[in-house]
Design a protein around this motif. Structure first.
Motif, short mmCIF file in Angstrom:
data_model
loop_
_atom_site.label_atom_id
_atom_site.label_comp_id
_atom_site.label_asym_id
_atom_site.label_seq_id
_atom_site.Cartn_x
_atom_site.Cartn_y
_atom_site.Cartn_z
N PRO A 184 0.83 -1.21 0.00
CA PRO A 184 0.00 0.00 0.00
C PRO A 184 0.87 1.26 0.00
N GLU A 185 0.33 2.35 -0.53
CA GLU A 185 1.10 3.57 -0.77
C GLU A 185 1.91 4.02 0.44
N ARG A 186 1.26 4.18 1.58
CA ARG A 186 1.96 4.72 2.75
C ARG A 186 3.04 3.77 3.23
N LEU A 187 2.76 2.47 3.22
CA LEU A 187 3.74 1.49 3.69
C LEU A 187 4.90 1.40 2.71
N GLY A 188 4.60 1.43 1.42
CA GLY A 188 5.66 1.39 0.42
C GLY A 188 6.56 2.60 0.50
N PHE A 189 5.97 3.78 0.73
CA PHE A 189 6.76 5.00 0.85
C PHE A 189 7.64 4.95 2.09
N TRP A 190 7.10 4.41 3.18
CA TRP A 190 7.88 4.25 4.41
C TRP A 190 9.07 3.32 4.17
N LEU A 191 8.86 2.22 3.46
CA LEU A 191 9.93 1.28 3.20
C LEU A 191 11.04 1.92 2.37
N LEU A 192 10.65 2.71 1.39
CA LEU A 192 11.65 3.36 0.54
C LEU A 192 12.52 4.33 1.33
N ASN A 236 13.19 4.02 4.63
CA ASN A 236 13.60 3.39 5.88
C ASN A 236 15.08 3.63 6.16
N GLY A 237 15.37 4.20 7.34
CA GLY A 237 16.74 4.58 7.68
C GLY A 237 17.68 3.41 7.83
N VAL A 238 17.20 2.26 8.29
CA VAL A 238 18.07 1.09 8.45
C VAL A 238 18.56 0.61 7.10
N ILE A 239 17.68 0.57 6.12
CA ILE A 239 18.07 0.12 4.79
C ILE A 239 19.04 1.11 4.15
N VAL A 240 18.79 2.40 4.34
CA VAL A 240 19.71 3.41 3.82
C VAL A 240 21.10 3.25 4.43
N ARG A 241 21.16 2.97 5.74
CA ARG A 241 22.45 2.82 6.41
C ARG A 241 23.18 1.57 5.91
N VAL A 242 22.48 0.47 5.71
CA VAL A 242 23.11 -0.74 5.19
C VAL A 242 23.72 -0.47 3.81
N TYR A 299 20.13 13.01 2.75
CA TYR A 299 19.74 13.33 1.39
C TYR A 299 19.27 12.16 0.54
N PHE A 300 19.47 10.93 1.00
CA PHE A 300 19.18 9.79 0.13
C PHE A 300 17.69 9.49 0.03
N SER A 301 16.89 10.10 0.89
CA SER A 301 15.45 9.89 0.84
C SER A 301 14.70 11.16 0.48
N ALA A 302 15.39 12.10 -0.15
CA ALA A 302 14.78 13.39 -0.51
C ALA A 302 14.14 13.31 -1.89
N PHE A 303 13.19 12.39 -2.05
CA PHE A 303 12.47 12.29 -3.31
C PHE A 303 11.00 12.65 -3.06
#
Length: 309
Positions: free
Chosen positions: A177-185, A187-193, A217-221
């Protein structure tokens, strides 16, 4: 807490102006560094999910040139494209129209990093060189610079398994779902990995700063659609598709430990261009712009001094 950039002092000595340009149904925000009257202007195109901040360490170490660094449409402070999709054709059309809209005088050079290397290459290879100079397709750079170029299909890289995991990650983000998918994109843990995987430096202070940059900056979309379209574009194309149709002198700044395109593939890529030279920076991976911007800047300056029209 924000980590101080190791390149802050050098960047702070360079004048910068911000502006914007209406392009293909959206507003592109860009940063204009250096002397606006310089003989050479370099237009910078950053990589996937980043924004103009990523290339600032390179900007900080280049002297005597004007540098124009936009946020890609849908990322950073730039609007999404309203007239076309965020695929390679769309980004290519955007780059040609953006450069045309700038009305650059004097020597013009275009630089692309990572995903930006694909956008730049596609924009040049698919232009109509028979157009008049008044047409957006008529951009004619004096030279081309590709940093960490994506020189082969992503799945063929040294860590193709990580690309497959990334494909699954973006697929999952698309079907949720839109909100959950946006949250996953975002997600700070995934960005750090991701950040920990790409960083090769052993300097703890530099690693902390790199991670902070990705965190900031990696989630500034703008939205899920934009980042999913751009990701599909990033893994569906590579520079080798376009190299033979780019006649301008080209500099490839590659990394010895790049997990996406190995040096062997970069050497093959060099042979596909009509006129290209290759510089390989040792000990670094896909983050040349963060870890070795001084070395990249020196290679660029030497190229501009002796290797271009």
């Amino acid at each position: 807490m924000t980590v101080t950039s190791p390149y802050a002092d050098a960047l702070g000595r360079i004048p910068v102006r911000t502006s914007e340009l209406a392009v293909l149904g959206g507003t592109t925000r860009y940063w204009d560094y250096g002397d606006p009257q310089a003989d050479t202007t370099i237009v910078l195109v950053h990589g996937f999910r980043g924004d103009h901040h990523g290339l600032e360490p390179v900007v900080a170490n280049l002297q005597g040139v004007r540098l124009i660094s936009p946020d890609l449409p849908g990322f950073g402070e730039s609007d999404p494209l309203g007239d076309v999709a965020h695929d390679i054709d769309g980004y290519s059309a955007w780059l040609r129209a953006f450069v045309h809209g700038l009305g650059i005088e004097g020597r013009f050079v275009v630089l692309g990093h990572s995903f930006g290397s694909i956008v730049v290459s596609a924009a040049l290879a698919t232009r109509d060189v028979s157009s008049t100079t008044a047409a957006p397709d008529a951009i004619q750079p004096s030279a081309v610079i590709l940093v960490n170029p994506i020189g082969a299909p992503a799945l063929e890289g040294p860590r193709g398994v990580f690309t497959r995991l990334a494909i699954f990650y973006y697929w999952l983000a698309a079907v949720l779902p839109e909100r959950l998918g946006f949250w996953l994109l975002r997600n700070g843990v995934i960005v750090r990995v991701m950040s920990m995987t790409m960083a090769k430096t052993k300097r703890k202070s530099l690693r902390r700063w790199i991670h902070d940059q990705h965190d900031r900056y990696f989630s500034a979309f703008s939205d899920r659609r934009v980042v999913l379209e751009a990701f599909r574009a990033s893994v569906s194309h590579d520079v080798s598709e376009y190299a033979a149709r780019i006649p301008e002198p080209t500099l490839l700044v590659a990394a010895e430990r790049d997990d996406i395109t190995p040096v062997s593939a970069q050497r093959r890529l060099q042979t596909l261009f009509p006129d290209a030279r290759l510089v390989v920076i040792p000990g670094v991976g896909h983050l040349i712009h963060y870890e070795t911007p001084v070395e990249a800047a020196r290679a660029i300056e030497e190229f501009l001094a002796v290797g271009t029209k």
